[in-house]
Design an enzyme around this catalytic site. Structure first.
Site, PDB file in Angstrom:
ATOM      1  CB  ILE A  13     -11.485 -13.465  13.059  1.00 63.18           C
ATOM      2  CG1 ILE A  13     -10.843 -14.859  13.035  1.00 63.18           C
ATOM      3  CG2 ILE A  13     -10.732 -12.524  13.993  1.00 63.18           C
ATOM      4  CD1 ILE A  13      -9.432 -14.919  12.465  1.00 63.18           C
ATOM      5  CG  ASN A  85     -11.365  -9.146  11.104  1.00 62.84           C
ATOM      6  OD1 ASN A  85     -10.652 -10.106  11.357  1.00 62.84           O
ATOM      7  ND2 ASN A  85     -12.560  -9.268  10.550  1.00 62.84           N
ATOM      8  CB  SER A 147      -1.801 -13.907   7.603  1.00 63.96           C
ATOM      9  OG  SER A 147      -1.540 -15.269   7.366  1.00 63.96           O
ATOM     10  CE1 TYR A 166      -5.011 -13.140   3.822  1.00 69.95           C
ATOM     11  CE2 TYR A 166      -3.400 -14.892   4.172  1.00 69.95           C
ATOM     12  CZ  TYR A 166      -4.400 -14.072   4.653  1.00 69.95           C
ATOM     13  OH  TYR A 166      -4.784 -14.166   5.975  1.00 69.95           O
ATOM     14  CE  LYS A 170      -4.295 -10.482   6.023  1.00 72.01           C
ATOM     15  NZ  LYS A 170      -5.277  -9.635   6.718  1.00 72.01           N
ATOM     16  CB  VAL A 199      -8.827 -19.022  13.071  1.00 73.63           C
ATOM     17  CG1 VAL A 199     -10.047 -18.967  13.966  1.00 73.63           C
ATOM     18  CG2 VAL A 199      -7.629 -18.375  13.756  1.00 73.63           C
ATOM     19  CB  THR A 201     -13.449 -18.328  10.021  1.00 73.99           C
ATOM     20  OG1 THR A 201     -12.624 -18.453   8.877  1.00 73.99           O
ATOM     21  CG2 THR A 201     -12.647 -17.752  11.170  1.00 73.99           C
TER      22      THR A 201
HETATM   23  N1  NAP Z   1      -8.986 -17.731   9.507  1.00 70.30           N
HETATM   24  C1  NAP Z   1      -7.677 -17.881   9.562  1.00 70.30           C
HETATM   25  O1  NAP Z   1      -7.134 -18.987   9.706  1.00 70.30           O
HETATM   26  C2  NAP Z   1      -6.780 -16.676   9.454  1.00 70.30           C
HETATM   27  C3  NAP Z   1      -5.396 -16.876   9.521  1.00 70.30           C
HETATM   28  C4  NAP Z   1      -4.547 -15.783   9.446  1.00 70.30           C
HETATM   29  C5  NAP Z   1      -5.081 -14.517   9.303  1.00 70.30           C
HETATM   30  N2  NAP Z   1      -6.435 -14.341   9.215  1.00 70.30           N
HETATM   31  C6  NAP Z   1      -6.942 -12.975   9.073  1.00 70.30           C
HETATM   32  O2  NAP Z   1      -7.965 -12.742  10.009  1.00 70.30           O
HETATM   33  C7  NAP Z   1      -8.945 -11.855   9.476  1.00 70.30           C
HETATM   34  C8  NAP Z   1     -10.321 -12.483   9.540  1.00 70.30           C
HETATM   35  O3  NAP Z   1     -10.275 -13.756   8.906  1.00 70.30           O
HETATM   36  P1  NAP Z   1     -11.575 -14.648   8.749  1.00 70.30           P
HETATM   37  O4  NAP Z   1     -11.105 -16.032   8.529  1.00 70.30           O
HETATM   38  O5  NAP Z   1     -12.534 -14.344   9.815  1.00 70.30           O
HETATM   39  O6  NAP Z   1     -12.116 -14.094   7.333  1.00 70.30           O
HETATM   40  P2  NAP Z   1     -13.559 -14.195   6.673  1.00 70.30           P
HETATM   41  O7  NAP Z   1     -14.410 -15.180   7.386  1.00 70.30           O
HETATM   42  O8  NAP Z   1     -13.309 -14.368   5.222  1.00 70.30           O
HETATM   43  O9  NAP Z   1     -14.153 -12.741   6.936  1.00 70.30           O
HETATM   44  C9  NAP Z   1     -13.606 -11.651   6.255  1.00 70.30           C
HETATM   45  C10 NAP Z   1     -14.397 -10.426   6.628  1.00 70.30           C
HETATM   46  O10 NAP Z   1     -13.935  -9.327   5.844  1.00 70.30           O
HETATM   47  C11 NAP Z   1     -15.063  -8.678   5.288  1.00 70.30           C
HETATM   48  N3  NAP Z   1     -14.722  -7.966   4.071  1.00 70.30           N
HETATM   49  C12 NAP Z   1     -14.227  -8.454   2.933  1.00 70.30           C
HETATM   50  N4  NAP Z   1     -14.066  -7.466   2.045  1.00 70.30           N
HETATM   51  C13 NAP Z   1     -14.478  -6.324   2.674  1.00 70.30           C
HETATM   52  C14 NAP Z   1     -14.586  -4.973   2.290  1.00 70.30           C
HETATM   53  N5  NAP Z   1     -14.213  -4.561   1.076  1.00 70.30           N
HETATM   54  N6  NAP Z   1     -15.073  -4.054   3.197  1.00 70.30           N
HETATM   55  C15 NAP Z   1     -15.461  -4.461   4.417  1.00 70.30           C
HETATM   56  N7  NAP Z   1     -15.380  -5.744   4.861  1.00 70.30           N
HETATM   57  C16 NAP Z   1     -14.902  -6.651   3.959  1.00 70.30           C
HETATM   58  C17 NAP Z   1     -16.070  -9.775   5.053  1.00 70.30           C
HETATM   59  O11 NAP Z   1     -17.352  -9.209   4.952  1.00 70.30           O
HETATM   60  P3  NAP Z   1     -18.484  -9.702   3.940  1.00 70.30           P
HETATM   61  O12 NAP Z   1     -19.333 -10.654   4.715  1.00 70.30           O
HETATM   62  O13 NAP Z   1     -19.175  -8.447   3.567  1.00 70.30           O
HETATM   63  O14 NAP Z   1     -17.778 -10.359   2.769  1.00 70.30           O
HETATM   64  C18 NAP Z   1     -15.886 -10.582   6.336  1.00 70.30           C
HETATM   65  O15 NAP Z   1     -16.621 -10.018   7.391  1.00 70.30           O
HETATM   66  C19 NAP Z   1      -8.494 -11.551   8.041  1.00 70.30           C
HETATM   67  O16 NAP Z   1      -7.780 -10.346   8.009  1.00 70.30           O
HETATM   68  C20 NAP Z   1      -7.585 -12.721   7.711  1.00 70.30           C
HETATM   69  O17 NAP Z   1      -6.617 -12.412   6.745  1.00 70.30           O
HETATM   70  C21 NAP Z   1      -7.295 -15.393   9.280  1.00 70.30           C
END
Ligand code: NAP
Length: 264
Positions: A13, A85, A147, A166, A170, A199, A201
């Site tokens: 995202i 994010n 979330s 988690y 949140k 989503v 991802t």
């Molecule tokens: N996907 C879904 O269905 C969904 C649903 C509800 C909420 N969300 C929320 O949406 C957001 C993005 O989700 P996503 O699915 O895109 O997650 P993702 O693909 O796991 O990406 C997470 C991001 O956070 C970064 N990150 C992790 N630890 C970090 C740290 N200590 N410092 C800086 N960056 C850090 C990761 O970077 P690295 O590459 O360095 O690890 C990555 O860029 C999150 O907050 C998640 O909780 C997602």
């Protein structure tokens, strides 16, 4: 000339926020990443002169303070929108329900710690580091990505008993964003916690365990949304989330908004 800073921009995202915002040449987009060599985000920065990569880890306060200093130099001390994010979870305990919290202080701390560090500590450090820039910005908006897993109606309606740490992290993020709204309203700063939806991802082929876990979640989510087909494309979720951020006003500051339900 709106400016945006996005944490966790290496993939998923966060990177899609950067991709969509970069399409408008009048935007300046700061992609905050732990690894500027991550191929997807590096390619985006190379393709768009309005994207700047800043290396930082939101769970290290000195690192995020240094990132804000770099941002100030690029943006002449002003930032319009901060999107926090970043997220991290401990997959070893993710599937466990709360009755499995161990009778051991260190093990319990480790059960909860990982998502709390990104959702609560990291959100506060990133917000506080960029606050002086946001105060000088024109739009003055702060969004934390939360979330629906933190929503008790969703927990009870779907029966999702896992993702304990988690979901709690949140939920804490949602309270913290309301506290920021209360504190920062006199300065004209608006805050919001956005639920992006479910989503897709994951990149590349899904391992069998992930396929199985996705199927289990789909069946649980269908208890509340019988017509749900599956995960939403990341492009759709992010364009909905950007609508929330564009439409954010003082009346909605500090609230939790499900992106797909948002009406400007
Ligand atoms: N996907 C879904 O269905 C969904 C649903 C509800 C909420 N969300 C929320 O949406 C957001 C993005 O989700 P996503 O699915 O895109 O997650 P993702 O693909 O796991 O990406 C997470 C991001 O956070 C970064 N990150 C992790 N630890 C970090 C740290 N200590 N410092 C800086 N960056 C850090 C990761 O970077 P690295 O590459 O360095 O690890 C990555 O860029 C999150 O907050 C998640 O909780 C997602």
């Amino acid at each position: 000339m709106p400016s945006y800073a996005i944490t966790g921009a290496s993939k998923g995202i966060g990177r899609e926020f950067v991709r969509q915002l970069a399409q408008s040449p009048s935007n300046t987009v700061l992609a905050i990443v732990r690894d500027p060599e991550s191929p997807g985000i590096k390619a985006l920065a190379q393709a768009h002169s309005n994207v700047h990569l800043i290396k930082a880890n939101v769970t290290d306060p000195q690192s995020i303070l240094a990132a804000a200093e770099q941002a100030a130099a690029i943006l002449d001390g002003k930032l319009d929108v901060l999107i926090h994010n970043s997220n991290s979870v401990d997959m070893a305990t993710f599937s466990l329900p709360p009755s499995k919290v161990p009778f051991d202080v260190e093990a319990t701390r480790s059960f909860y710690e990982e998502p709390v560090r990104t959702a609560i500590y990291g959100a506060a450090w990133a917000t506080n580091a960029f606050l002086p820039l946001i105060e000088k910005g024109d739009l003055k908006k702060i969004a934390h990505i939360t979330s629906s897993m933190a929503n008790t109606e969703v927990i009870l309606g779907t029966g999702v008993d896992y993702a304990v740490a988690y979901s709690i992290a949140k939920a804490g993020m949602n309270v913290q964003i309301a506290k920021y709204a209360a504190e920062l309203a006199p300065k004209g700063i608006k805050t919001v916690a956005i639920c992006p939806g479910w989503v897709e991802t994951h990149e590349g082929p899904k391992p069998p365990q992930l396929v199985e876990a996705t199927e289990i979640m789909l069946n649980q989510f269908r208890k509340m949304e019988p017509d749900l087909k599956g995960q939403m494309p990341v492009e759709e979720s992010v364009s909905q989330q950007l609508r929330v951020i564009n439409g954010l006003d003082a009346a909605r500051s500090g609230t939790v908004i499900r992106a797909r339900d948002f009406k400007a």
